[in-house]
Write a protein that holds these residues in place. Structure first.
Motif, PDB file in Angstrom:
ATOM      1  N   GLY A 184     105.448 -37.964 -25.230  1.00 56.91           N
ATOM      2  CA  GLY A 184     104.151 -37.881 -24.566  1.00 56.91           C
ATOM      3  C   GLY A 184     103.171 -36.984 -25.296  1.00 56.91           C
ATOM      4  N   ILE A 185     103.313 -36.899 -26.622  1.00 55.58           N
ATOM      5  CA  ILE A 185     102.466 -36.032 -27.436  1.00 55.58           C
ATOM      6  C   ILE A 185     101.752 -36.883 -28.478  1.00 55.58           C
ATOM      7  CG2 ILE A 185     102.424 -34.098 -29.079  1.00 55.58           C
ATOM      8  CD1 ILE A 185     105.114 -33.188 -27.767  1.00 55.58           C
ATOM      9  N   THR A 234     100.629 -34.786 -39.977  1.00 55.86           N
ATOM     10  CA  THR A 234     100.036 -35.411 -38.794  1.00 55.86           C
ATOM     11  C   THR A 234     100.684 -36.763 -38.519  1.00 55.86           C
ATOM     12  OG1 THR A 234      97.920 -34.271 -39.135  1.00 55.86           O
ATOM     13  CG2 THR A 234      97.873 -36.293 -37.824  1.00 55.86           C
ATOM     14  N   GLN A 235     100.832 -37.581 -39.560  1.00 52.30           N
ATOM     15  CA  GLN A 235     101.439 -38.895 -39.389  1.00 52.30           C
ATOM     16  C   GLN A 235     102.903 -38.790 -38.960  1.00 52.30           C
ATOM     17  OE1 GLN A 235     100.820 -41.129 -42.983  1.00 52.30           O
ATOM     18  NE2 GLN A 235      98.593 -40.930 -42.883  1.00 52.30           N
ATOM     19  N   ALA A 236     103.657 -37.916 -39.639  1.00 48.73           N
ATOM     20  CA  ALA A 236     105.078 -37.786 -39.331  1.00 48.73           C
ATOM     21  C   ALA A 236     105.301 -37.251 -37.919  1.00 48.73           C
ATOM     22  CB  ALA A 236     105.750 -36.876 -40.355  1.00 48.73           C
ATOM     23  N   ALA A 237     104.529 -36.225 -37.542  1.00 43.57           N
ATOM     24  CA  ALA A 237     104.679 -35.646 -36.202  1.00 43.57           C
ATOM     25  C   ALA A 237     104.296 -36.654 -35.126  1.00 43.57           C
ATOM     26  CB  ALA A 237     103.835 -34.378 -36.082  1.00 43.57           C
ATOM     27  N   ALA A 238     103.280 -37.465 -35.409  1.00 43.78           N
ATOM     28  CA  ALA A 238     102.876 -38.487 -34.437  1.00 43.78           C
ATOM     29  C   ALA A 238     104.006 -39.474 -34.194  1.00 43.78           C
ATOM     30  CB  ALA A 238     101.631 -39.213 -34.944  1.00 43.78           C
ATOM     31  N   LYS A 239     104.686 -39.873 -35.270  1.00 43.23           N
ATOM     32  CA  LYS A 239     105.797 -40.818 -35.139  1.00 43.23           C
ATOM     33  C   LYS A 239     106.984 -40.189 -34.411  1.00 43.23           C
ATOM     34  CE  LYS A 239     104.481 -43.270 -39.354  1.00 43.23           C
ATOM     35  NZ  LYS A 239     104.809 -43.534 -40.778  1.00 43.23           N
ATOM     36  N   GLU A 240     107.267 -38.926 -34.721  1.00 44.84           N
ATOM     37  CA  GLU A 240     108.432 -38.271 -34.127  1.00 44.84           C
ATOM     38  C   GLU A 240     108.242 -37.959 -32.649  1.00 44.84           C
ATOM     39  OE1 GLU A 240     109.946 -34.887 -36.233  1.00 44.84           O
ATOM     40  OE2 GLU A 240     109.692 -35.836 -38.194  1.00 44.84           O
ATOM     41  N   HIS A 241     107.010 -37.682 -32.231  1.00 42.66           N
ATOM     42  CA  HIS A 241     106.823 -37.130 -30.890  1.00 42.66           C
ATOM     43  C   HIS A 241     106.046 -38.034 -29.929  1.00 42.66           C
ATOM     44  CE1 HIS A 241     108.789 -33.464 -31.972  1.00 42.66           C
ATOM     45  NE2 HIS A 241     108.017 -33.325 -33.023  1.00 42.66           N
ATOM     46  N   THR A 276      96.925 -42.013 -32.132  1.00 42.09           N
ATOM     47  CA  THR A 276      97.838 -41.013 -32.680  1.00 42.09           C
ATOM     48  C   THR A 276      98.130 -41.295 -34.141  1.00 42.09           C
ATOM     49  OG1 THR A 276      99.810 -39.693 -32.174  1.00 42.09           O
ATOM     50  CG2 THR A 276     100.077 -42.085 -32.136  1.00 42.09           C
ATOM     51  N   GLY A 277      98.394 -40.238 -34.903  1.00 43.97           N
ATOM     52  CA  GLY A 277      98.714 -40.347 -36.311  1.00 43.97           C
ATOM     53  C   GLY A 277      97.525 -40.579 -37.217  1.00 43.97           C
ATOM     54  N   GLN A 278      96.316 -40.400 -36.694  1.00 41.55           N
ATOM     55  CA  GLN A 278      95.110 -40.699 -37.457  1.00 41.55           C
ATOM     56  C   GLN A 278      94.422 -39.420 -37.950  1.00 41.55           C
ATOM     57  OE1 GLN A 278      94.750 -43.997 -38.089  1.00 41.55           O
ATOM     58  NE2 GLN A 278      96.623 -44.066 -36.853  1.00 41.55           N
ATOM     59  N   SER A 279      93.729 -39.549 -39.074  1.00 41.17           N
ATOM     60  CA  SER A 279      92.974 -38.433 -39.645  1.00 41.17           C
ATOM     61  C   SER A 279      91.544 -38.899 -39.863  1.00 41.17           C
ATOM     62  CB  SER A 279      93.608 -37.967 -40.965  1.00 41.17           C
ATOM     63  OG  SER A 279      94.921 -37.485 -40.751  1.00 41.17           O
ATOM     64  N   GLY A 280      90.730 -38.698 -38.854  1.00 44.17           N
ATOM     65  CA  GLY A 280      89.389 -39.268 -38.825  1.00 44.17           C
ATOM     66  C   GLY A 280      88.373 -38.487 -39.631  1.00 44.17           C
ATOM     67  N   LEU A 281      87.588 -39.206 -40.428  1.00 44.49           N
ATOM     68  CA  LEU A 281      86.501 -38.594 -41.190  1.00 44.49           C
ATOM     69  C   LEU A 281      85.306 -38.357 -40.294  1.00 44.49           C
ATOM     70  CD1 LEU A 281      86.983 -40.872 -44.269  1.00 44.49           C
ATOM     71  CD2 LEU A 281      86.961 -38.374 -44.417  1.00 44.49           C
ATOM     72  N   ILE A 282      84.821 -37.140 -40.295  1.00 42.65           N
ATOM     73  CA  ILE A 282      83.609 -36.777 -39.568  1.00 42.65           C
ATOM     74  C   ILE A 282      82.742 -35.987 -40.558  1.00 42.65           C
ATOM     75  CG2 ILE A 282      84.982 -34.901 -38.485  1.00 42.65           C
ATOM     76  CD1 ILE A 282      81.891 -36.461 -36.868  1.00 42.65           C
ATOM     77  N   ASP A 283      82.000 -36.751 -41.378  1.00 46.42           N
ATOM     78  CA  ASP A 283      81.332 -36.110 -42.523  1.00 46.42           C
ATOM     79  C   ASP A 283      79.892 -36.597 -42.740  1.00 46.42           C
ATOM     80  OD1 ASP A 283      81.706 -38.667 -43.500  1.00 46.42           O
ATOM     81  OD2 ASP A 283      82.801 -38.064 -45.299  1.00 46.42           O
TER      82      ASP A 283
END
Length: 267
Positions: free
Chosen positions: A185-186, A174-181, A254-261
């Protein structure tokens, strides 16, 4: 009723036949999106498609195994053709693996990784390729990729070591793809659910019972007892957060992994 924030957009959800995937698909439809439902099980997705039709949005179903790259690309192609585009990719499909690290077999790891990690990777690749082919950025559309991680992607849990590793890997992708794209506009983000009352957690609890001697339901109750908000999570709880990630209010995230717990793991 939810606001129709996704009217005119198309979403694809993997693992959409039941549980969290079903909840996400229905919520995105209530937000106004047409939805492509992808699952390895043909049973289930047709009934979810019927529910989406009742909401008033379009749905198509695709039987596909996310561990197979060609099948993922084919599913994305079909969705975009049938529904007239693609704006949101939700890589939700996943499986659990409960067991001591010392007893995990190569076959178990191969299957786990093929679905939980490779499936997300192929989904990212297919979605990016399709977003670019469709010219979403040139049309002023922000495209969204949303991946399923877990609280086990933030903390390594005992008896869930290999599973935790797979969900940590999703955060890395998720982090790597966020940086690359970002320049394309993604945006790429992930959601990290906790203890959700789904069939997957029934199986996790049964496996814990076999391994530890606990009564069936005891492990589930113990985990739920540690949740600050005092109840188990529902697919709708997860879907509400995914709805935010898919919507316009999250376009600067972008690039975040949010806790929803519900308050179980804190970061």
């Amino acid at each position: 009723m939810t606001a129709m924030t996704l009217t005119g957009q198309v979403a694809l959800v993997t693992g959409a036949a039941r549980g969290i995937g079903r909840g996400i698909a229905l919520r995105l439809a209530r937000d106004g999106a047409d939805v492509a439902l992808v699952d390895v099980r043909p049973e289930g997705i047709s009934s979810v498609a019927d529910e989406i039709a009742e909401i008033g949005c379009k749905a198509v179903t695709v039987v596909a195994d996310v561990s197979d790259r060609d099948q993922v690309f084919a599913a994305v192609d079909h969705a975009a053709t049938a529904l007239g585009g693609l704006d949101i990719m939700v890589n939700n499909a996943g499986i659990a693996l409960v067991g001591p690290i010392g007893e995990v077999t190569p076959e178990q790891v191969e299957k786990l990784w093929a679905i939980n990690v490779n499936g997300v990777l192929w989904g990212i690749q297919a979605a990016v390729a399709k977003f670019k082919e469709l010219g979403n950025q040139d049309k002023g559309r922000v495209s969204k990729i949303i991946n399923a991680s877990s609280i086990a992607g933030h903390d390594g849990f005992g008896m869930l070591g290999a599973y935790s590793a797979s969900k940590f890997a999703v955060r890395a992708l998720t982090q790597a793809a966020a940086k690359e794209h970002a320049a394309d506009g993604i945006t790429v983000n992930a959601y990290c659910p906790g203890v959700v009352g789904t069939e997957m957690w029934v199986e996790i609890d049964k496996r814990f019972a076999e391994l530890t001697g606990a009564a069936e339901g005891e492990t589930y109750d113990t985990f739920v007892g540690g949740i600050a908000l005092g109840r188990a999570e529902t697919p709708e709880d997860v879907a509400g957060f995914v709805s935010y990630l898919a919507g316009p209010d999250a376009e600067y995230m972008t690039g975040q992994s949010g806790l929803i717990d519900g308050g179980l793991v804190y970061r």
